[in-house]
Each structure stands twice: as C-alpha cells, then as structure tokens.
Design a protein around this motif. Structure first.
Motif, mmCIF file in Angstrom:
data_model
loop_
_atom_site.group_PDB
_atom_site.id
_atom_site.type_symbol
_atom_site.label_atom_id
_atom_site.label_comp_id
_atom_site.label_asym_id
_atom_site.label_seq_id
_atom_site.Cartn_x
_atom_site.Cartn_y
_atom_site.Cartn_z
ATOM 1 N N ILE A 1 44.851 -34.081 -32.658
ATOM 2 C CA ILE A 1 44.142 -35.217 -33.246
ATOM 3 C C ILE A 1 42.793 -35.425 -32.570
ATOM 4 O O ILE A 1 41.775 -35.635 -33.239
ATOM 5 N N SER B 1 39.279 -35.233 -34.469
ATOM 6 C CA SER B 1 38.652 -36.526 -34.791
ATOM 7 C C SER B 1 37.887 -37.147 -33.630
ATOM 8 O O SER B 1 37.630 -38.348 -33.645
ATOM 9 N N LYS C 1 51.783 -36.944 -38.328
ATOM 10 C CA LYS C 1 50.463 -36.800 -37.706
ATOM 11 C C LYS C 1 49.540 -37.936 -38.141
ATOM 12 O O LYS C 1 48.765 -38.456 -37.327
ATOM 13 N N THR D 1 47.772 -40.603 -35.746
ATOM 14 C CA THR D 1 46.316 -40.750 -35.787
ATOM 15 C C THR D 1 45.928 -42.208 -35.958
ATOM 16 O O THR D 1 45.022 -42.716 -35.277
#
Length: 252
Positions: free
Chosen positions: A73, A77, A169, A173
């Motif tokens: 992640i 991101s 996920k 996130t």
C-alpha cells in the motif's frame, strides 16, 4: 473555549461513538463519519473534530497497519499520503479563519454527496496510468478538506474505491488513510490551539463506546445483509448531511 462537559454531552458521545463503532464493525468504515456528523449537528464542528481523534486513531491502527498489505500500500500510494499530510496543515490553518457556519455547511455537503454516491451504487472507472498523477492531486484535495472539516471520505474514499483493489487491501488502505489523516490532524489542531485538555479527555472517553460498538458490529456482520445495511447507512447520512447544511445556514 468554554466547558462543554456535561451529562448530556457524555450521553451524546456514548450514542454517537457506539453507533459509529457499530457501523465500522459491520462495513469496515463509518466511525469518524458518523460520530463527526452527529457531533457537528449538536455541539459544533471544531469540538467534534477534536473529540473524534483518539477513537479514530486507536480503531484504525489494527486496520491500517497490521492487515498484511502495508508495504504494498505504501509503495503504491505514498504520494497520496504525502500530499494528504501536507495539505491537512493548510486546512487546519483555514479552520481558524473561516466562519464555522460555512465549514459546517461544507461538511454537510460532503456527507450529502458521499451518501448520494453510495445510494446510486455507481462505480468509478479505474484511473489506469492516470493514477500516478491523480494520487497526489486527490490526496491534496482530501487533506485540505480533512483539515477544514475533519472528514477524509470525499474525494479520498471514493477515489480509493475506484482503484479495483481486492476487498481486504481496500479496507486496509482506507484504515491507513484515516490513520495518517487523523494523526496529522491532531498535530495540526494542537498547533492552531484547537485541541484542549478537556476535549482530549472526552476523546479518550469516547474510545470505549466506539470499541464496544465495533465488537457488536463484528458479531452482527455474520447475520445481517451488508447491502441492506449500507442502504440504511447512506440514507441516514443523506438526511444528516441535509440537516447540517440547513442548520448551518439558519445559524449563519
């Protein structure tokens, strides 16, 4: 800032965070959204933003850090998180200088749009290669709105839902986004002298009903239709958003 602690306030906190925790336990999100909306509609947006801090941080540590996808992640991101971190400070700076009625109305509009999108059951198209530049752009907008209203759902959550992640996920996130946003918001509110000892105490107390609600929600999740519950949740948020906007304009 005058004292807001009273029996009525404690009862309000208990109900707000119990309901918020219940929603989070069932669908994986909703605690800060529900609690902040109810507190904004009753005691005020600035106080509400401060009170949601500890329950939001403590309930998102497990969801955001220990879900098994942390490295993936962050690698995907990191620019979203960095932009969010930077612009929350600007939003909190504006929080001190913009009329509170307009900020409450802005929060109400955010809740209204979020609920409207949720009820429509529409899905945003995956951004594809545009994700590289959309990450910092959406992160920056999301951080600015978080600093001004305490809400990290629009456009952040809607954008993350468009990235076609697998469910677990995506939940991690969102937990990580809420965790980064709330921790940054706590420091930004402190710097702008909006975080008092009394509000911190109320925030700490609020963790107990939030955690209790999550435990109940986790148990109910196996026996309730998530689709039906989401419709009820978004319908409630739609009405609450309209109420906050109307109340803000009448107050102004």
């Amino acid at each position: 800032m005058t004292s807001i602690a009273s029996v009525e306030t404690l009862l309000l906190l208990f109900v707000s965070f119990l309901v918020g925790g219940l929603v989070k336990g069932i669908i994986g999100t909703g605690l800060p959204t529900i609690a902040l909306a109810l507190l904004t509609a009753t005691i005020g947006i600035k106080e509400g933003m401060a009170i949601i801090l500890l329950p939001s941080i403590l309930t998102n540590i497990q969801q955001g850090v220990f879900g098994g996808y942390f490295k993936a992640i962050v690698f995907r991101s990191w620019s979203f998180f960095l932009a969010t971190f930077c612009t929350i400070w600007l939003g909190a700076f504006l929080l001190q200088r913009v009329d509170v009625s307009w900020l409450s109305a802005l929060l109400g509009c955010i809740l209204f749009l979020y609920a409207l999108f949720g009820l429509s059951s529409k899905e945003l198209k995956p951004p594809g290669q545009a994700e590289q530049w959309l990450n910092p752009l959406i992160g920056a907008i999301n951080g600015l709105l978080t600093g001004m209203t305490g809400s990290a759902i629009v456009p952040g959550v809607l954008y993350l839902q468009s990235l076609a992640m697998e469910r677990e996920k995506l939940i991690q996130t969102m937990g990580l986004v809420f965790l980064v946003s709330t921790i940054t918001l706590a420091f930004a509110l402190q710097k702008n002298k909006l975080l008092t000892g009394e509000l911190l105490l109320l925030s700490a107390i609020s963790f107990l009903p939030a955690y209790l609600g999550m435990l109940i929600g986790n148990r109910l999740r196996r026996n309730i239709s998530e689709q039906l519950f989401r419709k009820l949740f978004f319908s409630f948020m739609l009405l609450l958003g309209c109420y906050i906007v109307a109340r803000s304009f009448f107050t102004h």
